[in-house]
Design a protein around this motif. Structure first.
Motif, PDB file in Angstrom:
ATOM      1  N   ALA A  33       0.823  -1.217   0.000  1.00  0.00           N
ATOM      2  CA  ALA A  33       0.000   0.000   0.000  1.00  0.00           C
ATOM      3  C   ALA A  33       0.857   1.267   0.000  1.00  0.00           C
ATOM      4  CB  ALA A  33      -0.931  -0.004   1.210  1.00  0.00           C
ATOM      5  N   ASP A  34       1.932   1.263   0.776  1.00  0.00           N
ATOM      6  CA  ASP A  34       2.739   2.486   0.894  1.00  0.00           C
ATOM      7  C   ASP A  34       3.399   2.856  -0.433  1.00  0.00           C
ATOM      8  OD1 ASP A  34       2.000   2.632   3.480  1.00  0.00           O
ATOM      9  OD2 ASP A  34       3.938   2.023   4.337  1.00  0.00           O
ATOM     10  N   VAL A  35       3.840   1.829  -1.150  1.00  0.00           N
ATOM     11  CA  VAL A  35       4.463   2.082  -2.458  1.00  0.00           C
ATOM     12  C   VAL A  35       3.430   2.713  -3.387  1.00  0.00           C
ATOM     13  CG1 VAL A  35       5.442   0.947  -4.516  1.00  0.00           C
ATOM     14  CG2 VAL A  35       6.164   0.218  -2.225  1.00  0.00           C
ATOM     15  N   ALA A  36       2.230   2.132  -3.399  1.00  0.00           N
ATOM     16  CA  ALA A  36       1.163   2.654  -4.271  1.00  0.00           C
ATOM     17  C   ALA A  36       0.796   4.081  -3.866  1.00  0.00           C
ATOM     18  CB  ALA A  36      -0.054   1.736  -4.198  1.00  0.00           C
ATOM     19  N   LYS A  37       0.691   4.320  -2.559  1.00  0.00           N
ATOM     20  CA  LYS A  37       0.329   5.673  -2.082  1.00  0.00           C
ATOM     21  C   LYS A  37       1.413   6.686  -2.444  1.00  0.00           C
ATOM     22  CE  LYS A  37      -2.491   4.318   1.854  1.00  0.00           C
ATOM     23  NZ  LYS A  37      -2.494   4.028   3.279  1.00  0.00           N
ATOM     24  N   ALA A  38       2.663   6.292  -2.245  1.00  0.00           N
ATOM     25  CA  ALA A  38       3.780   7.212  -2.518  1.00  0.00           C
ATOM     26  C   ALA A  38       3.822   7.577  -3.994  1.00  0.00           C
ATOM     27  CB  ALA A  38       5.099   6.571  -2.090  1.00  0.00           C
ATOM     28  N   LYS A  39       3.692   6.575  -4.861  1.00  0.00           N
ATOM     29  CA  LYS A  39       3.759   6.864  -6.302  1.00  0.00           C
ATOM     30  C   LYS A  39       2.540   7.687  -6.734  1.00  0.00           C
ATOM     31  CE  LYS A  39       6.757   3.012  -7.490  1.00  0.00           C
ATOM     32  NZ  LYS A  39       7.061   1.874  -8.389  1.00  0.00           N
ATOM     33  N   ALA A  40       1.378   7.417  -6.117  1.00  0.00           N
ATOM     34  CA  ALA A  40       0.173   8.186  -6.446  1.00  0.00           C
ATOM     35  C   ALA A  40       0.372   9.659  -6.065  1.00  0.00           C
ATOM     36  CB  ALA A  40      -1.039   7.601  -5.726  1.00  0.00           C
ATOM     37  N   MET A  41       0.972   9.891  -4.886  1.00  0.00           N
ATOM     38  CA  MET A  41       1.225  11.279  -4.455  1.00  0.00           C
ATOM     39  C   MET A  41       2.201  11.970  -5.404  1.00  0.00           C
ATOM     40  SD  MET A  41       1.503  10.757  -0.355  1.00  0.00           S
ATOM     41  CE  MET A  41       2.536  12.138  -0.005  1.00  0.00           C
ATOM     42  N   ASP A  42       3.259  11.252  -5.744  1.00  0.00           N
ATOM     43  CA  ASP A  42       4.295  11.810  -6.621  1.00  0.00           C
ATOM     44  C   ASP A  42       3.686  12.204  -7.970  1.00  0.00           C
ATOM     45  OD1 ASP A  42       6.793  12.525  -7.518  1.00  0.00           O
ATOM     46  OD2 ASP A  42       7.548  10.484  -7.766  1.00  0.00           O
ATOM     47  N   ILE A  43       2.874  11.314  -8.548  1.00  0.00           N
ATOM     48  CA  ILE A  43       2.285  11.609  -9.876  1.00  0.00           C
ATOM     49  C   ILE A  43       1.252  12.732  -9.762  1.00  0.00           C
ATOM     50  CG2 ILE A  43       0.988  10.650 -11.837  1.00  0.00           C
ATOM     51  CD1 ILE A  43       2.286   7.895 -11.073  1.00  0.00           C
ATOM     52  N   THR A  44       0.480  12.746  -8.659  1.00  0.00           N
ATOM     53  CA  THR A  44      -0.479  13.848  -8.465  1.00  0.00           C
ATOM     54  C   THR A  44       0.263  15.182  -8.402  1.00  0.00           C
ATOM     55  OG1 THR A  44      -1.971  12.389  -7.261  1.00  0.00           O
ATOM     56  CG2 THR A  44      -2.319  14.741  -6.954  1.00  0.00           C
ATOM     57  N   GLN A  45       1.398  15.183  -7.707  1.00  0.00           N
ATOM     58  CA  GLN A  45       2.177  16.429  -7.603  1.00  0.00           C
ATOM     59  C   GLN A  45       2.753  16.839  -8.957  1.00  0.00           C
ATOM     60  OE1 GLN A  45       4.691  15.395  -4.271  1.00  0.00           O
ATOM     61  NE2 GLN A  45       2.952  15.421  -2.872  1.00  0.00           N
ATOM     62  N   ALA A  46       3.095  15.847  -9.778  1.00  0.00           N
ATOM     63  CA  ALA A  46       3.540  16.155 -11.156  1.00  0.00           C
ATOM     64  C   ALA A  46       2.395  16.807 -11.923  1.00  0.00           C
ATOM     65  CB  ALA A  46       3.995  14.878 -11.859  1.00  0.00           C
ATOM     66  N   ASN A  47       1.168  16.301 -11.720  1.00  0.00           N
ATOM     67  CA  ASN A  47      -0.010  16.909 -12.371  1.00  0.00           C
ATOM     68  C   ASN A  47      -0.180  18.350 -11.932  1.00  0.00           C
ATOM     69  OD1 ASN A  47      -0.699  14.510 -13.605  1.00  0.00           O
ATOM     70  ND2 ASN A  47      -2.064  13.867 -11.968  1.00  0.00           N
ATOM     71  N   ILE A  48       0.022  18.585 -10.628  1.00  0.00           N
ATOM     72  CA  ILE A  48      -0.182  19.935 -10.079  1.00  0.00           C
ATOM     73  C   ILE A  48       0.824  20.913 -10.701  1.00  0.00           C
ATOM     74  CG2 ILE A  48      -0.102  21.326  -7.953  1.00  0.00           C
ATOM     75  CD1 ILE A  48      -1.257  18.769  -6.514  1.00  0.00           C
ATOM     76  N   VAL A  49       2.030  20.423 -10.982  1.00  0.00           N
ATOM     77  CA  VAL A  49       3.027  21.269 -11.657  1.00  0.00           C
ATOM     78  C   VAL A  49       2.420  21.860 -12.935  1.00  0.00           C
ATOM     79  CG1 VAL A  49       5.234  21.262 -12.908  1.00  0.00           C
ATOM     80  CG2 VAL A  49       5.039  20.035 -10.728  1.00  0.00           C
TER      81      VAL A  49
END
Ligand code: APR
Length: 286
Positions: free
Chosen positions: A35-51
């Motif tokens: 779960a943590d790996v999935a959550k971390a990558k989801a956060m990272d990609i969401t932050q890329a979207n926010i850029v």
């Protein structure tokens, strides 16, 4: 559109990133036993979207309830091919994971179209088709466009032909026995060059120690875009054909999934028989 991805490893995360960057959907789920790996990558990609000021949200976790209302669910869960390991070595190990993933999809996202990426691809597509009970048009294996890209890569490199002028494609098994269709290509050394395409995946494994992920992700995104846009463009995809075989064919892809466009007699009987044998073996064990 909501697209969920089971397996947040190299291929799964690359798919999520490419979907987000190409604005294919509004919602993306990354699901993994970690779960943590999935959550971390989801956060990272969401932050890329926010850029890029994009509103696409990626959610990660290990709860299969997250699949609810998905229009498409991609299965990448399983082990990748290690150096020296054939796709066949992975057969039983990954079949169990694909079966389990499919059962969750049927429960939580019964209207979804399934895209299978886990190898060995033809057999895993059949497992998802068989366990889901879905019409074969809704269970699509991604490999043909990837193998076609690897073929075009070699043709471009060795014969210096522009990628956009190349019309050859790959169907059949997603292994060394793949069927390469020249489709009007009259490059001199075609036979020699196609040998390199057959080893395209293995060359990356030899250099990287694990299998490729950017080009496989692109192959999945191409299918998702065709579904979303109902574009009915021709692609090479793996579909269950008949009651005991799934293999790469030419198909048109639209909002309802994939439809084989013509029976291909170019695919060798031997390569079909090898897949049928594996499917039979799995049916007796699973
Ligand atoms: N449910 C959810 N996730 C799972 C499960 C499961 N039952 N079993 C394994 N996984 C997860 C792993 O935890 C891992 O994060 O699947 C992910 C696989 O990721 P990688 O090991 O990085 O493999 P990857 O390179 O992404 O390849 C995945 O695609 O191209 C094929 O041959 C490749 O079969 C392989 C698949």
């Amino acid at each position: 559109m909501k697209i969920s991805i089971i397996g947040a490893g190299n291929v799964g995360a690359s798919i999520a990133y490419a979907l987000a960057m190409r604005n294919v959907c509004d919602e993306i789920v990354l699901l993994d036993i970690y779960a943590d790996v999935a959550k971390a990558k989801a956060m990272d990609i969401t932050q890329a979207n926010i850029v890029f000021n994009s509103d696409i949200f990626v959610v990660g976790g290990d709860d299969y309830e997250l699949l609810q209302n998905s229009d498409i669910v991609v299965i990448t869960a399983g082990s990748p091919r290690k150096q020296g390991e054939s796709r066949q070595d992975l057969l039983l190990k990954n079949a169990k994971v694909v079966k389990q993933s499919t059962i969750h999809i049927v429960k939580h996202a019964p209207s979804a179209i399934i895209i299978v990426v886990t190898n060995p691809l033809d057999e895993m597509t059949y497992v998802a088709f068989n366990c889901s009970g879905f019409n074969s048009s809704r269970v699509i294996g991604m490999a043909g466009e990837l193998d076609t890209a690897r073929l075009k890569f070699e043709l471009n490199k060795h014969a210096n032909v522009k990628i956009s002028n190349l019309t050859s494609y790959v169907i059949g098994a997603h292994n060394d026995e793949m069927t390469i269709v020249k489709n009007g290509c009259n490059i001199d050394d075609f036979e020699k060059i196609q040998m390199l395409a057959r080893k395209g995946g293995a060359s990356i494994v030899a250099l990287l120690g694990t299998s490729a992920y950017y080009a496989p992700a692109a192959g999945v995104v191409k299918i998702c875009e065709a579904i979303k846009n109902d574009s009915k463009i021709k692609q090479s995809v793996c579909l269950a054909i008949g009651k005991d075989l799934a293999i790469g064919v030419r198909a048109i892809i639209g909002k309802n999934g994939a439809q084989e466009i013509k029976k291909s007699d170019e695919i060798s009987e031997q390569s079909k028989q090898n897949i049928i044998k594996n499917i039979k073996f799995l049916s007796e064990i699973l």
